[in-house]
Design a protein around this motif. Sequence first.
Motif: not given
Length: 536
Positions: A441, A494, A510
């Motif tokens: 992420w 994200l 994330g």
Amino acid sequence: MRAPFTLPSSRLLVFRAENGDGVRVHTAEYEKQLDECRVLDALVIRDAAGTALPITRVLPHEVEFGGGAATLVFDGIGALSLGAPEPGWSAEWTTPDGRAHLRALDPALRFAVSADRAVTVAASDAHADAAARSARIWQDWFAKCPLVREDLQAMTAFCWWVLGANIVSLPALQGARPVVPSKIGYVGLWQWDAYFIAIGLSHGDPELAREQLDLAFRFPTPAGQLPDVVHEEGVLASSDDLPAADRDRLRRAGSAIADPNAPVPLTKPPLSAWALRRVLEAAPATAEIRDWARRQLATIRRSQDWWFACSDLDGDGMPEYAHPYSSGLDDSPIFDGPLPTTAPDLGAYLVLQDLELARFADEDEDLDAGIHRDRAARTLGKLLDLWDADRGVFLARAAGEPVASDAITGLMPLLTGALPEPVVDALVAAMDDPQRYGTPWGLPTVAASDPDFSATRMWRGPVWINTNTLVAEGLENSGHPDRARELRERTVALVIHGGGPHEYFNPLTGQKAPTATTAFGWSAALFVDLAVRLSR
């Protein structure tokens, strides 16, 4: 639950109560957590049978109970109005001293909160008018929200709400409208935050964006240093302004280079010219705006000179961070050693700042661009001295000694747009390496294989929206526009995946890191900026 119910310029914050029934009310105060700022521990609406009404919907201007049978709204910035048209309904609340209160709703109650958190409750027949005024405030604010790509519009609207919600009033800034990082603890105008927040605001409210920069530049020291924070009681510009425990820790981090007993200036990284450029790009350059910018540039030039005159503690031509606060990355492992810290991000920002000042000078025949370009070239040479070719990383130095930590500060030299091609290639490769910055992420603030890495600890691994944004700009400056766009797309993805513009995110999941603040100002502002850029 993830963001407070509040109103622009208000210091009142309303959250869903922990047990799900009713709400709790707090004030927003500088450097104080919610538990220190309790107003009402529980505020519940009960129907004629004594049953608590559940919260069924939350809109920017009102909280609905029981499907809209009762509502909570703001009545000005210092009061809440609770109304229910049904006879026999009541409000029950508990104050921090443990006392329980019960009053009839006939048809509404007004809860006025004073500066010392005292609450005055009175019957009111103006609930509908208060609701209408609050709705108009939010309608006017949302009318300025930029229109972006369809898949980004909902989160852009939420981020725009965050920016409006984080407007406060500060006693030191009478009549001004600072947009703070968060009404949860971060109630002040941090210099760095103001830059990022101004960039986001510029896409919908360029006047308010310029106001943030004006406030950030309003209180330079006689030497030209800009303060770290403008807050309730003035400014935070020196370690003398810190609590005694912080000063003691700073003394213990001293070294032969830094006098442990001397006051240490507290500021933020020199990105002011970059922020000014970005804000000016968002609005037509009228004569009034050009005059305003010229005044700000005079302050920025003095601030840039200050770094070289007053923050180069070892006299080698490369300024250092004398305190972790001045970096914006307070808890980064590059500050685990003695101070001062020679950091690659600071070198990069100083080069970028001088190059921006040179660009501004090119547009003004009364200014000398050569001074800034020459200094940028000298600083770049010093910055390249921090490159470790064997490891493929820019390393910080603690009081002159190399720091082993592989931190995101080592990616910031891309901002200069002037690194040798092999160095750029090595940094781009580091972003693809899952052992370093290629986490699921985005870019962690410390490389994944580094001993100091933590997926959840502030500045030691979580992904931050501002560092992603700066690295993306660095990729573009360094000849990788496609990679820059890819990182920007990953960053907005994200925020959407994580459920909002949190302070920082776990790079492996994330999701919001447990200790991160919600509805965070620069995350919201930079999402807006990224969404606008990706929609062009």
